[in-house]
Scaffold this motif. Structure first.
Motif, PDB file in Angstrom:
ATOM      1  N   UNK A 122      -2.006   0.357   3.596  1.00  9.82           N
ATOM      2  CA  UNK A 122      -2.268   0.091   2.175  1.00  9.82           C
ATOM      3  C   UNK A 122      -3.471  -0.844   2.042  1.00  9.82           C
ATOM      4  N   UNK A 123      -3.500  -1.878   2.907  1.00 16.79           N
ATOM      5  CA  UNK A 123      -4.618  -2.818   2.864  1.00 16.79           C
ATOM      6  C   UNK A 123      -5.947  -2.144   3.141  1.00 16.79           C
ATOM      7  N   UNK A 124      -5.966  -1.259   4.156  1.00 10.54           N
ATOM      8  CA  UNK A 124      -7.215  -0.566   4.497  1.00 10.54           C
ATOM      9  C   UNK A 124      -7.654   0.381   3.387  1.00 10.54           C
ATOM     10  N   UNK A 125      -6.707   1.054   2.758  1.00 10.93           N
ATOM     11  CA  UNK A 125      -7.049   1.976   1.670  1.00 10.93           C
ATOM     12  C   UNK A 125      -7.666   1.201   0.503  1.00 10.93           C
ATOM     13  N   UNK A 126      -7.057   0.091   0.153  1.00 11.40           N
ATOM     14  CA  UNK A 126      -7.613  -0.734  -0.936  1.00 11.40           C
ATOM     15  C   UNK A 126      -9.062  -1.142  -0.625  1.00 11.40           C
ATOM     16  N   UNK A 127      -9.284  -1.516   0.675  1.00 15.91           N
ATOM     17  CA  UNK A 127     -10.602  -1.985   1.075  1.00 15.91           C
ATOM     18  C   UNK A 127     -11.604  -0.834   1.161  1.00 15.91           C
ATOM     19  N   UNK A 128     -11.161   0.317   1.729  1.00 15.75           N
ATOM     20  CA  UNK A 128     -12.091   1.412   2.018  1.00 15.75           C
ATOM     21  C   UNK A 128     -12.371   2.298   0.808  1.00 15.75           C
ATOM     22  N   UNK A 129     -11.483   2.271  -0.197  1.00 11.24           N
ATOM     23  CA  UNK A 129     -11.692   3.114  -1.390  1.00 11.24           C
ATOM     24  C   UNK A 129     -11.640   2.207  -2.619  1.00 11.24           C
ATOM     25  N   UNK A 136     -13.242   2.237  -5.289  1.00  8.41           N
ATOM     26  CA  UNK A 136     -13.417   2.888  -6.578  1.00  8.41           C
ATOM     27  C   UNK A 136     -12.117   3.447  -7.153  1.00  8.41           C
ATOM     28  N   UNK A 137     -11.069   3.475  -6.339  1.00  9.76           N
ATOM     29  CA  UNK A 137      -9.767   3.985  -6.782  1.00  9.76           C
ATOM     30  C   UNK A 137      -8.857   2.813  -7.178  1.00  9.76           C
ATOM     31  N   UNK A 138      -8.031   3.028  -8.193  1.00 10.23           N
ATOM     32  CA  UNK A 138      -7.031   2.039  -8.584  1.00 10.23           C
ATOM     33  C   UNK A 138      -5.767   2.316  -7.777  1.00 10.23           C
ATOM     34  N   UNK A 139      -5.385   1.371  -6.935  1.00 12.78           N
ATOM     35  CA  UNK A 139      -4.276   1.552  -5.984  1.00 12.78           C
ATOM     36  C   UNK A 139      -3.169   0.557  -6.317  1.00 12.78           C
ATOM     37  N   UNK A 140      -1.923   1.022  -6.294  1.00  5.66           N
ATOM     38  CA  UNK A 140      -0.775   0.121  -6.476  1.00  5.66           C
ATOM     39  C   UNK A 140       0.330   0.534  -5.521  1.00  5.66           C
ATOM     40  N   UNK A 141       1.334  -0.344  -5.405  1.00  5.25           N
ATOM     41  CA  UNK A 141       2.444  -0.114  -4.476  1.00  5.25           C
ATOM     42  C   UNK A 141       3.745  -0.250  -5.243  1.00  5.25           C
ATOM     43  N   UNK A 142       4.640   0.744  -5.058  1.00  4.23           N
ATOM     44  CA  UNK A 142       5.988   0.663  -5.623  1.00  4.23           C
ATOM     45  C   UNK A 142       6.958   0.468  -4.459  1.00  4.23           C
ATOM     46  N   UNK A 143       7.569  -0.714  -4.378  1.00  3.48           N
ATOM     47  CA  UNK A 143       8.521  -1.022  -3.307  1.00  3.48           C
ATOM     48  C   UNK A 143       9.929  -0.911  -3.871  1.00  3.48           C
ATOM     49  N   UNK A 150      -4.808   5.676  -9.745  1.00  2.00           N
ATOM     50  CA  UNK A 150      -5.279   6.839  -8.989  1.00  2.00           C
ATOM     51  C   UNK A 150      -4.355   7.124  -7.814  1.00  2.00           C
ATOM     52  N   UNK A 151      -3.896   6.046  -7.134  1.00  2.00           N
ATOM     53  CA  UNK A 151      -3.052   6.190  -5.943  1.00  2.00           C
ATOM     54  C   UNK A 151      -1.868   5.242  -6.077  1.00  2.00           C
ATOM     55  N   UNK A 152      -0.651   5.778  -5.841  1.00  2.11           N
ATOM     56  CA  UNK A 152       0.539   4.929  -5.847  1.00  2.11           C
ATOM     57  C   UNK A 152       1.291   5.130  -4.532  1.00  2.11           C
ATOM     58  N   UNK A 175       1.838  12.989 -14.733  1.00  2.00           N
ATOM     59  CA  UNK A 175       1.183  11.883 -14.029  1.00  2.00           C
ATOM     60  C   UNK A 175      -0.070  12.386 -13.329  1.00  2.00           C
ATOM     61  N   UNK A 176      -1.185  11.799 -13.630  1.00  2.95           N
ATOM     62  CA  UNK A 176      -2.445  12.110 -12.936  1.00  2.95           C
ATOM     63  C   UNK A 176      -2.626  11.109 -11.783  1.00  2.95           C
ATOM     64  N   UNK A 177      -1.618  11.044 -10.919  1.00  2.68           N
ATOM     65  CA  UNK A 177      -1.557  10.060  -9.836  1.00  2.68           C
ATOM     66  C   UNK A 177      -1.356  10.786  -8.521  1.00  2.68           C
ATOM     67  N   UNK A 178      -1.994  10.308  -7.461  1.00  2.00           N
ATOM     68  CA  UNK A 178      -1.711  10.807  -6.113  1.00  2.00           C
ATOM     69  C   UNK A 178      -0.615   9.912  -5.518  1.00  2.00           C
ATOM     70  N   UNK A 179       0.572  10.490  -5.307  1.00  2.00           N
ATOM     71  CA  UNK A 179       1.706   9.737  -4.773  1.00  2.00           C
ATOM     72  C   UNK A 179       1.690   9.805  -3.247  1.00  2.00           C
ATOM     73  N   UNK A 180       1.808   8.648  -2.603  1.00  5.64           N
ATOM     74  CA  UNK A 180       1.833   8.582  -1.137  1.00  5.64           C
ATOM     75  C   UNK A 180       3.171   7.964  -0.729  1.00  5.64           C
TER      76      UNK A 180
END
Length: 695
Positions: free
Chosen positions: A49-56, A58-65, A87-89, A136-141
């Motif tokens: 998650x940390x690397x994705x936030x850093x490497x992308x 331009x995308x809005x990234x969040x985490x659902x725990x 953009x990414x959850x 939802x226009x979200x990419x779920x991971x």
């Protein structure tokens, strides 16, 4: 079986490895809804998650725990305050909702999942997958341990099959053991978690340990056998130990074979499909089916590969096999219907859609596709009812509103069609096809200015849309704006030089402007593209007639009639031209052919009368004019020509009577004409004649 030692595989570093770059690219390119599954340890998940936030960035990234079991993921996501900006959850902790559904220990063949129940959360995801996609226009991971990922594959196939990819990151041995299952003793899960080279290292090491234990047990057995003090029950115990070890080796070998030749072939096929290498994927799925003929996932994937290869008949056969194994899969019935539709086997396609609807009545895809099949069978009323059902289930379904408008147009219910197109445009305003079809409906109502505005909108969206330019030209022609119409046709032909209808209608516009030579050139181009279009031949003949090129008109008509022997327009035109050439007998034969095909054509009866009149056969001419007047009583030309025939026969009373009727219908023309017409010379001194022409 004893627990596997913690050091059975060398520890893997906490590096995300080569899998990370493809995942990063997939996330960076993804727009809108998507499903990705990542199998990794919790520590790797945090790092990922940390690397994705850093490497992308331009995308809005969040985490659902998820800290506790849940039944409804949709509601949780729907309540997120930033859901419309995401953009990414990343979703962590879903495995907590699955633990209660796992059997303790190892079930049959390593299957430790309860087969009689589906976790409520997975049932929810299966049923709500369309809502996730549409809302939802979200990419779920989903970040999951291995046992949870396996549960998805087995118990949530509808949701899981929408995945854009599955990424597996290598993990250290202690984490593998923890992820394998909550009971820590499932060898299937451990093996699926480890990379291939580590699996081989494990089996090599573990095999030799088994051999060592076996040799030790055999030595003990021999020692005990030679010892008088050995007890018989200990001998039996050691024999049983050896038996258990042999069984364990057999089970391990069975697992290796199954894993090596079944699971790998399936995964290989999936990966090849994702790469677009469908032929190779097909070979892989066939191999899976050879090993396990009832593996329905392989049959389903095989269908997709065949569809992408355009082998639709084989798609249907493959779906039939899939449905033998899993007859209640509505999506398979639906896709089978699509394949049948592609083959134009519409009745069978409808039966397939009906089966999908029987299983899942709110399957709007099946309803509108069923409507498409009915439309192609020209059963438009039934098609509209099917589209209405799809719209009732999903009111914002563009795929139903648009073809519904087409079906209403085919029924000539143009006002309703326009309303349907307007609804489709409200949902999808940038679809040029809908704007164009709306323009066609307006044209059919004679609302040409509005139609042109609609075509202009279509062309604003898609400037190279040749059909839009063509229909726009037609609307302009109807308004008499022929120069603009020609410019519109020219634009269509610039985009599509072989647009036969464009050339033909361009010829019509040129003809209306009196530019007959250019019109013929345009018709010739249309005929060059489509030599068997009798309509273009007919139009070309009319223009040649305007130019007085009568011999060419006859040759033109003969070509037209060679293509369509029952074209009464061509027979009629041929008769008119033969009259101009003084070939009256041939002209009469042509008119007779026209009337054989179209007995109520008053023009043909009238022109036949003219030919007989010019040929001097006045009685037959009068009979022909009478026929024309039966179908068109206000044909003043026929009344006048009858009067001429009677005057030439010396029948004064009937000549006066018919001339009176012609003058009554068109006084200015026929009073003036009769004054100088030599046909009336024999009755010119008659007082009744004088009274008629003097008014």
């Amino acid at each position: 079986m004893k627990p596997i030692p913690a050091n059975f595989i060398d520890d893997f570093p906490l590096d995300l490895g080569e899998e990370y770059q493809p995942l990063r690219r997939a996330l960076k390119r993804r727009r809108g809804f998507g499903l990705l599954f990542v199998r990794c340890s919790p520590a790797q998940g945090e790092r990922l998650i940390g690397k994705v936030r850093k490497d992308i960035p331009q995308k809005t990234v969040d985490v659902l725990s998820l800290d506790e079991p849940i039944d409804n993921l949709y509601e949780i996501i729907d309540k997120l305050p930033n859901k419309d900006k995401l953009d990414i959850l990343f979703i962590k902790g879903l495995e907590k909702s699955l633990v209660d559904y796992i059997k303790p220990g190892i079930g049959g063949e390593g299957d430790y999942y309860k087969e009689d129940t589906v976790p409520r959360i997975l049932g929810h995801l299966n049923l709500q997958r369309e809502r996730f996609r549409d809302d939802f226009q979200i990419c779920f991971v989903f970040i999951l341990p291995l046992y949870a990922l396996k549960y998805f594959i087995r118990r949530a196939p509808d949701f899981f099959d929408w995945r854009s990819g599955v990424w597996e990151f290598p993990t250290s041995s202690d984490l593998i053991e923890q992820e394998a299952s909550p009971s820590f003793n499932n060898i299937d899960a451990i093996m699926l978690a480890a990379p291939e080279e580590k699996q081989k290292a494990f089996w090599s090491q573990y095999y030799f340990k088994i051999v060592d234990v076996t040799i030790s047990s055999i030595s003990k057995f021999l020692a005990l056998f030679t010892s008088i003090s050995s007890l018989f029950n200990k001998i039996i115990t050691e024999v049983l130990n050896i038996h258990k070890i042999i069984i364990a080796i057999i089970e391990i070998l069975k697992f290796i074979i199954k894993f090596e030749y079944f699971n790998d072939w399936y995964r290989r096929g999936v990966n090849l499909s994702d790469l677009g290498r469908h032929e190779e994927a097909l070979d892989s799925f066939d191999k899976v089916i050879e090993i396990k003929p009832d593996y329905h996932y392989a049959w389903y994937r095989r269908c997709n590969a065949l569809y992408n290869l355009g082998r639709y008949q084989e798609v249907i056969t493959s779906f039939d096999k899939f449905l033998e194994i899993k007859p209640d899969d509505y999506s398979a019935w639906n896709l089978r219907g699509i394949a049948l539709f592609t083959l134009k086997r519409y009745e069978e396609a409808i039966a397939s859609y009906d089966k999908a609807i029987e299983i899942k009545p709110d399957n709007y895809h099946a309803w509108y596709q069923r409507g498409n099949a009915l439309s192609d069978l020209k059963r438009y009323e039934e098609a509209i009812a099917s589209y209405d059902k799809a719209i009732e289930i999903k009111p914002d379904n563009y795929d139903a509103w648009y073809p519904r408008g087409n079906a209403l147009s085919d029924l000539k219910r143009y006002e309703e069609a326009i309303a349907s197109f307007d609804k489709a445009i409200e949902i999808k305003p940038d679809d040029h096809n809908t704007w164009s079809r709306r323009g066609n409906a307006l044209s059919n109502l004679g609302r040409y200015e509005e139609a042109i505005a609609s075509y202009d909108k279509a062309l604003e969206i898609k400037p190279d849309y040749e059909s839009g330019w063509y229909h726009r030209g037609n609307a302009l022609s109807h308004l008499g704006r022929y120069e603009e119409a020609i410019a519109s046709y020219d634009k269509a032909l610039e985009i599509k030089p072989d647009y036969q209808s464009g050339w033909s209608h361009r010829g019509n516009a040129l003809s209306h402007l009196g530019r007959h030579e250019e019109a013929i050139t345009s018709y010739d181009k249309a005929i060059e593209i489509k030599p068997d279009d009798h309509n273009t031949w007919n139009l070309r003949g009319i223009v040649l007639c305007h130019l007085g090129r009568y011999e060419e008109v006859i040759a033109n008509c003969d070509k037209d009639l060679e293509i369509k022997p029952d074209d009464y327009y061509a027979w009629n035109l041929r008769g008119i031209v033969l009259c101009h050439l003084g070939r009256y007998e041939e002209a009469i034969t042509s008119y007779d052919k026209t009337l054989e095909i179209q007995p109520d054509d008053h023009y043909a009866w009238y022109h036949r009368g003219e030919a007989l009149y010019d040929f001097g056969k006045f009685d037959k001419a009068i009979t022909s004019y009478d026929k024309a007047l039966r179908f068109k009583p206000d044909d003043h030309d026929a009344w006048y020509n009858k009067a001429c025939c009677y005057a030439l026969q010396g029948n004064v009373d009937l000549a006066i009577e018919n001339l009176q009727q012609a003058i009554k219908l068109n006084p200015d023309e026929y009073r003036e004409k009769a004054k100088t017409d030599s046909d009336f010379d024999s009755i010119r001194e008659d007082q009744r004649f004088q009274a008629l022409i003097d008014g």
